[in-house]
Design an enzyme around this catalytic site. Structure first.
Site, PDB file in Angstrom:
ATOM      1  N   HIS A 196       0.856  -1.197   0.000  1.00 17.44           N
ATOM      2  CA  HIS A 196       0.000   0.000   0.000  1.00 17.44           C
ATOM      3  C   HIS A 196       0.882   1.234   0.000  1.00 17.44           C
ATOM      4  CE1 HIS A 196      -3.587   2.293   2.097  1.00 17.44           C
ATOM      5  NE2 HIS A 196      -2.968   3.039   1.189  1.00 17.44           N
ATOM      6  N   HIS A 224       1.260   4.877  -2.632  1.00 17.19           N
ATOM      7  CA  HIS A 224       0.858   5.602  -3.848  1.00 17.19           C
ATOM      8  C   HIS A 224       2.121   6.224  -4.418  1.00 17.19           C
ATOM      9  CE1 HIS A 224      -3.424   5.468  -2.573  1.00 17.19           C
ATOM     10  NE2 HIS A 224      -2.852   5.343  -1.391  1.00 17.19           N
ATOM     11  N   HIS A 281      -9.456   1.176  -0.824  1.00 17.89           N
ATOM     12  CA  HIS A 281      -9.357   1.886   0.448  1.00 17.89           C
ATOM     13  C   HIS A 281     -10.748   1.868   1.089  1.00 17.89           C
ATOM     14  CE1 HIS A 281      -5.627   3.351  -1.169  1.00 17.89           C
ATOM     15  NE2 HIS A 281      -5.418   4.210  -0.182  1.00 17.89           N
ATOM     16  N   GLU A 290     -10.705   3.951   6.379  1.00 11.64           N
ATOM     17  CA  GLU A 290      -9.569   4.801   6.779  1.00 11.64           C
ATOM     18  C   GLU A 290     -10.150   5.877   7.705  1.00 11.64           C
ATOM     19  OE1 GLU A 290      -7.761   6.918   3.507  1.00 11.64           O
ATOM     20  OE2 GLU A 290      -6.058   7.609   4.708  1.00 11.64           O
ATOM     21  N   ASP A 337       2.061   4.177   2.556  1.00 10.69           N
ATOM     22  CA  ASP A 337       0.996   5.006   1.974  1.00 10.69           C
ATOM     23  C   ASP A 337       1.560   6.116   1.081  1.00 10.69           C
ATOM     24  OD1 ASP A 337      -1.641   5.593   1.427  1.00 10.69           O
ATOM     25  OD2 ASP A 337      -2.096   6.467   3.384  1.00 10.69           O
ATOM     26  N   ASP A 338       1.970   7.231   1.669  1.00 10.52           N
ATOM     27  CA  ASP A 338       2.527   8.360   0.901  1.00 10.52           C
ATOM     28  C   ASP A 338       3.786   8.831   1.629  1.00 10.52           C
ATOM     29  OD1 ASP A 338       0.260   8.933  -1.116  1.00 10.52           O
ATOM     30  OD2 ASP A 338      -0.759   8.742   0.815  1.00 10.52           O
TER      31      ASP A 338
HETATM   32  N1  ADE Z   1      -4.422   8.740  -2.128  1.00 11.25           N
HETATM   33  C1  ADE Z   1      -3.164   8.834  -1.678  1.00 11.25           C
HETATM   34  N2  ADE Z   1      -3.115   8.535  -0.376  1.00 11.25           N
HETATM   35  C2  ADE Z   1      -4.361   8.233   0.001  1.00 11.25           C
HETATM   36  C3  ADE Z   1      -4.975   7.829   1.216  1.00 11.25           C
HETATM   37  N3  ADE Z   1      -4.274   7.677   2.345  1.00 11.25           N
HETATM   38  N4  ADE Z   1      -6.305   7.616   1.227  1.00 11.25           N
HETATM   39  C4  ADE Z   1      -7.021   7.778   0.122  1.00 11.25           C
HETATM   40  N5  ADE Z   1      -6.504   8.148  -1.041  1.00 11.25           N
HETATM   41  C5  ADE Z   1      -5.189   8.368  -1.110  1.00 11.25           C
HETATM   42 ZN    ZN Z   2      -3.550   4.897   0.501  1.00 13.57          ZN
END
Ligand code: ADE
Ligand code: ZN
Length: 346
Positions: free
Chosen positions: A25, A27, A205, A208, A286-287
């Site tokens: 997971h 992006h 997703h 969250e 995630d990011d």
């Molecule tokens: N796009 C990038 N990161 C995300 C996240 N944590 N939740 C939903 N969309 C995303």
């Molecule tokens: Zn994500």
């Protein structure tokens, strides 16, 4: 199950780093570090709306998912060419390899970029070429998952899938990302059915920020094989029982949850409780460029905050392979490597 030797707590960060793992997971647009963002802006003759890297990093303060998505979207504006997508992906894969990520399933979206006038082809070819090269140069295997943006319409998701169809051999699956609240999974039931019929795997997703009902919908309407985040499942005992019974993995992202205020502190994160309940949980970044770290940072900070140890490290790394979209034979090979790491660690 493989027996885990106790290890001293000061050796835990080394074990967390050394153990082979999969990342399921992340992006790719969220791995774009400010330094590379400025370099790409310069290469493409664009002006950044921040004076420098420090000013940009200083803007990374979020109250919720939407705050983050707004700034994340702005960052994607520097991506203009196939080489930009290649360079961004190679930077992530190099960083992931340093954390002993041996396999990764990378999220990307084309709708952001086609919205800026780019073609699906430019995006997918740049990402895919970087994945192919990383296998040869870094020994990391990497596959691609195309995420639909859930704040856009069903018709736009169908259009996105249609544009991606010529590149199906470069994709392993589809996902669902962007603003969760108010955009329940069922809106995309038909487009997910089409993607599955094309042979793509499905993830989404859910849970969250959104309620457990969105996780039920992802399972029952989209028929996904994994839930991204899913941490809100703990509020629904029946759902927890379903996830355990069906061995549905959750791709948990602790530092993301902290930065987006899903949990007030890491010490209150439910990763340990999810494992104790028998959930196939995994740890992911995630990011990473926005949330304060790559996968090992997620492991070390969360293990320290929650007092987790070697047994949970083994479980999480093993889950990451079990939950991945590789063949059973490759899962067994990676798990053998994991076992060897734990057996020889002292
Ligand atoms: N796009 C990038 N990161 C995300 C996240 N944590 N939740 C939903 N969309 C995303
Ligand atoms: Zn994500």
């Amino acid at each position: 199950m493989f027996k885990i030797k106790p290890i001293p707590s000061d050796r835990l960060p080394t074990l967390l780093r050394l153990m082979p793992k999969a990342e399921l997971h992340m992006h790719i647009e969220g791995s774009l570090e400010p330094e590379l963002m400025f370099a790409l802006a310069k290469r493409n003759g664009l002006t950044m709306p921040y004076a420098d890297v420090e000013a940009l990093r200083g803007a990374y303060v979020f109250d919720n998912l939407q705050d983050f998505l707004d700034i994340y979207h702005q960052g994607t504006l520097v991506l203009r060419t196939e080489q930009d997508f290649y360079d961004m992906t190679t930077a992530y894969l190099t960083r992931a390899a340093a954390d002993n990520v041996v396999h990764t399933e990378i999220f990307f979206d084309t709708q952001t970029h086609t919205g800026h006038g780019l073609s699906t082809e430019v995006v997918i070819n740049g990402l895919h070429r970087a994945c192919v090269d990383a296998q040869a140069t870094l020994g990391v295997s990497a596959v691609l998952i195309l995420c639909f943006l859930r704040h856009l319409s069903e018709a736009e998701a169908f259009e996105c899938l249609e544009q991606a169809e010529p590149f199906l051999d470069k994709l392993v699956g589809v996902g669902l990302a962007s603003s969760e609240q108010g955009n329940p999974p069922e809106k995309f039931a038909r487009v997910f059915a089409k993607a599955r019929a094309l042979g793509l795997r499905a993830v989404a997703h859910a849970g969250e920020e959104g309620p457990p009902a969105y996780i039920w919908s992802a399972l029952d309407d989209l028929k996904v094989e994994r839930i991204d985040h899913g941490v809100q499942a703990m509020n629904d005992p029946l759902l927890m029982a379903r996830l355990v019974k069906d061995k549905i993995p959750l791709t948990v992202c602790p530092l993301s949850n902290l930065k987006l205020r899903v949990f007030p502190t890491l010490a209150e994160h439910n990763l340990g409780r999810l494992l104790d309940a028998g959930i196939v949980a995994t740890v992911n970044s995630d990011d990473p460029a926005y949330f304060g770290g790559y996968i090992n940072q997620n492991f070390t900070e969360t293990f320290e905050a929650l007092g987790l140890g070697a047994p949970q490290a083994y479980q999480l790394a093993r889950h990451s392979f079990e939950a991945s979209f590789i063949t059973d034979a490759r899962k067994a090979q990676f798990i053998d490597r994991l076992n060897t790491t734990f057996e020889s660690f002292n």
